[in-house]
Design a protein around this motif. Sequence first.
Motif, short mmCIF file in Angstrom:
data_model
loop_
_atom_site.label_atom_id
_atom_site.label_comp_id
_atom_site.label_asym_id
_atom_site.label_seq_id
_atom_site.Cartn_x
_atom_site.Cartn_y
_atom_site.Cartn_z
N THR A 120 1.00 -1.10 -0.09
CA THR A 120 -0.17 0.09 0.10
C THR A 120 0.92 1.16 0.01
OG1 THR A 120 -0.06 -0.09 2.38
CG2 THR A 120 -1.88 -1.16 1.35
N ALA A 121 0.40 2.46 -0.46
CA ALA A 121 1.02 3.45 -0.29
C ALA A 121 1.67 4.01 1.09
CB ALA A 121 0.20 4.73 -0.83
N GLU A 122 0.60 3.79 1.91
CA GLU A 122 0.99 3.91 3.34
C GLU A 122 2.29 3.19 3.80
OE1 GLU A 122 -1.96 3.21 2.45
OE2 GLU A 122 -3.31 4.99 3.16
N THR A 123 2.23 1.97 3.20
CA THR A 123 3.48 1.02 3.43
C THR A 123 4.85 1.69 3.04
OG1 THR A 123 2.14 -0.98 3.95
CG2 THR A 123 4.48 -1.21 3.38
N VAL A 124 4.81 1.98 1.65
CA VAL A 124 6.09 2.43 1.26
C VAL A 124 6.45 3.84 1.95
CG1 VAL A 124 5.80 1.07 -0.92
CG2 VAL A 124 4.89 3.42 -0.80
N VAL A 125 5.39 4.56 2.35
CA VAL A 125 5.97 5.84 2.87
C VAL A 125 6.46 5.76 4.20
CG1 VAL A 125 5.33 8.21 3.70
CG2 VAL A 125 4.25 7.32 1.49
N ARG A 126 5.93 4.62 4.89
CA ARG A 126 6.19 4.19 6.38
C ARG A 126 7.60 3.63 6.38
NH1 ARG A 126 2.69 0.74 7.18
NH2 ARG A 126 3.39 -0.14 9.02
N ARG A 127 8.07 3.02 5.27
CA ARG A 127 9.24 2.41 5.12
C ARG A 127 10.24 3.55 4.92
NH1 ARG A 127 8.01 -2.12 0.07
NH2 ARG A 127 7.15 -3.80 1.53
N ALA A 128 10.10 4.78 4.24
CA ALA A 128 10.83 5.79 3.91
C ALA A 128 11.07 6.42 5.35
CB ALA A 128 10.30 6.72 2.96
N LEU A 129 9.85 6.63 6.04
CA LEU A 129 9.61 7.39 7.39
C LEU A 129 10.69 6.55 8.48
CD1 LEU A 129 6.12 8.40 7.63
CD2 LEU A 129 8.16 9.90 7.47
N LEU A 130 10.63 5.30 8.33
CA LEU A 130 11.61 4.39 9.34
C LEU A 130 12.99 4.66 8.74
CD1 LEU A 130 11.55 2.25 11.45
CD2 LEU A 130 11.38 0.39 9.89
N LEU A 131 13.21 4.56 7.76
CA LEU A 131 14.80 4.84 7.16
C LEU A 131 15.24 6.23 7.87
CD1 LEU A 131 14.61 3.80 3.56
CD2 LEU A 131 16.01 2.78 5.19
N GLU A 132 14.43 7.25 7.60
CA GLU A 132 14.74 8.46 8.28
C GLU A 132 14.90 8.47 9.66
OE1 GLU A 132 13.54 13.00 6.90
OE2 GLU A 132 11.78 11.94 8.25
N ALA A 133 13.98 7.71 10.59
CA ALA A 133 13.94 7.55 11.88
C ALA A 133 15.13 6.92 12.44
CB ALA A 133 12.72 7.02 12.51
N ARG A 134 15.70 5.88 11.81
CA ARG A 134 16.37 4.98 12.43
C ARG A 134 17.90 5.19 11.81
NH1 ARG A 134 19.86 2.55 13.87
NH2 ARG A 134 20.31 0.27 14.55
N PHE A 135 18.07 5.69 10.67
CA PHE A 135 19.34 6.03 10.15
C PHE A 135 19.69 7.54 9.85
CE2 PHE A 135 18.01 1.63 9.08
CZ PHE A 135 18.88 1.01 9.89
N TRP A 136 21.31 7.78 9.81
CA TRP A 136 21.48 9.27 9.18
C TRP A 136 21.45 8.86 7.64
CZ3 TRP A 136 21.39 13.96 11.38
CH2 TRP A 136 22.14 14.78 10.61
N LEU A 137 20.66 9.75 6.91
CA LEU A 137 20.82 9.53 5.42
C LEU A 137 21.41 10.53 4.73
CD1 LEU A 137 16.94 8.51 5.29
CD2 LEU A 137 19.04 6.96 5.38
N ASP A 138 21.88 11.59 5.39
CA ASP A 138 22.77 12.85 4.54
C ASP A 138 23.85 12.20 3.71
OD1 ASP A 138 20.86 14.64 5.30
OD2 ASP A 138 21.97 15.64 6.68
#
Length: 518
Positions: A120-138
Motif C-alpha cells: 500500500t502507499a502508506e506502507t512504502v511511505v512508512r518504510r521511508a519514514l523508518l529509514l529516516e527515523a532509524r538512520f542518518w541519511l545525508d
Amino acid sequence: MEAIAELLARAGVDGRRPRAVLAALGEGRWWTLADLVRETATARRTVEALLRETDLERSGDRFRLRAPLPGLTGATGREGAPADPVAHLLADHAPLVARMDELIVRAPRGRHTLDHVSATAETVVRRALLLEARFWLDGARLLCVGDHDLTSLAAAALHPGLEVTVVDVDERILGYIAERADLLGLPVRTRWADLRLGLPASARSWADLAITDPPYTPEGVGLFVARAAEGLRDREQGRILLAYGASERTPALALKVQQALSQLNLLSEAIYPDFNRYLGAEAIGSAADLYVLRPTTKTWPALSRQAARADGLNAAIYTQGPQAVESAASAEPVTAPGGSPEVLVGDWPKEVLPRTPRARLSTWLAKPYASDPGEVAIAVPAGLEAALPRLLLATRARRVQVTLAAPPASLPAEPLSSVYELTAEGRTVHAVRLPLPETDEARILRRILDNAHGKVANTWREALIGVRGDLTKKQARAVVSAVAPWADDVTVLELPAGRLGQLGEAVARSLSAPVAAG
C-alpha cells in the motif's frame, strides 16, 4: 457463539488476531474480505472460518454484522497490537501518501510468475519514514533489491540527500521508475538484473542501506538478501531491511526462511510485526513483518556459497510459474547443439561435447570470456528468458546458438538487431553477427554494444572523439553526460531495455551537441 468461542479458545495466546477480526466486524461498517484481512493482518483462512460462524448482511462483495456480537469491547479490539514505530509520523506526510497511491495505481500490473503483490502507499511511505527515523541519511545510498512496490520513489522524495539504485528483472517496472524519477527530478538509478545471475557491477559495494521485499520462499529470501548484502559498501555499519510475511498457520515455513537468513550469518536487530500491508497476499493476512538485519564478519564468506546455490537450473526461487520451487525438477532436458561451438555457456549435460570449455551464465555476464570464440552455444533454463539479449551482447562471437526451455514468443528487437541477425527454429535461437555499419551514428552505437562489459560512458567517449575529432576527453565526457546522464557508471548489460532503446537517439544527439566553454 459457541463455534466462535471454540475458534478463539483454539487460538490460545495468539487469539488477538481473531478477536481483532470480530472487533472490526463489531464496528458496524461494511467490509470486503480483502479489506478485513489487510486491516487485521489475519490469514484469509482464519477470517473465513470466523465469518462462517457469524450472521452477516451482504451487499455485493461487501458484508457487515446484522447485529452486534456480545463481549466485543476492551481487550478484544485492535488497540493491543504491537506499536508501529512511525505511525505517528504518517499524518504529516499525507501529500506524499497521495502521490504514492497514484503512482502505484498507474504502475505496471504485477506478474504472478515473479510473486508480485503491491504494498500500500502508506506502507512504502512508512518504510521511508523508518529509514529516516532509524538512520542518518545525508549523503547515504539506498539499494532497492527488486522494487515493484516503488519504495525507491518514496524514499528519494522524502530524503533529498539520499541516492537510490533500483535493481530488478522486470523491464516494465524499471522503465516506469526511470520515467517517474526523471519527471519528479529524483536521484534514482535503474539497473537490470536477474539476481540468480548476479548483482550488476555498478551496484556491488555501492550502498549503505538495502531494502528488499523478495519472493517468500526460503530460496528467494536467501538469494535477495544475499544480493542486498553484496550491494553494501559499508560492511560495518550497513543494514538490510527485509519485508517477509508468513501465515500464522505456517510457522514451519517462517522457520525455514529464518534458517536461510541464519546461513548468511546475519544479526536480526529488530523485527516489526505486520509492518507491511499489501493489496493482495490474503493467505498471509495481506501483511508482512519488517526485519532490520545487520551483516557480521561471518556474512561475507557465506555469500559465495549462496551465489553458487542460485546459479543455473537450481535457481528456483518463486512460488508460481516456470521458476517455482515445485517446478524445478520438471525442466525439459537440453539436447546437443548444432555446429561446432568453441564454448558451452549454461547448464549443459556432462555428456554433451565433454571436451568443450564451459562457462556459467553468471560468469558469462560478469566478465568478458578469456578467449575470443567464433561460435558459442548457450543453454537458458525456464524463467531466465529475460536474460537472452544480455547473454548475446556478452560476446563478440560470429555465431551464437541459444537453446531455450520453450519456443520464443518473439525475438528481441532494438538495439540487438544492430548487432545480430536473429532467427528462431523451435526452442533454438540462431544469432549471426552483422558486419560493421558505415554511418558515424551506427558505428558509435555498435562500438558501445560490442563492448558490453565496459562502462557505456567510457566507450562512448572514445568513439565520439574518434568521429568528431575536435573534442578532448573531458569535453567528450561532458557531451555524453549532457545527452544521456543515465549512462554514467553503467555497462550495456545492466541498462534496462528502455534505456537501451534510447541509446541510438542519444548517440545521434551527441554527434552535434555543443561543447561547453572552458
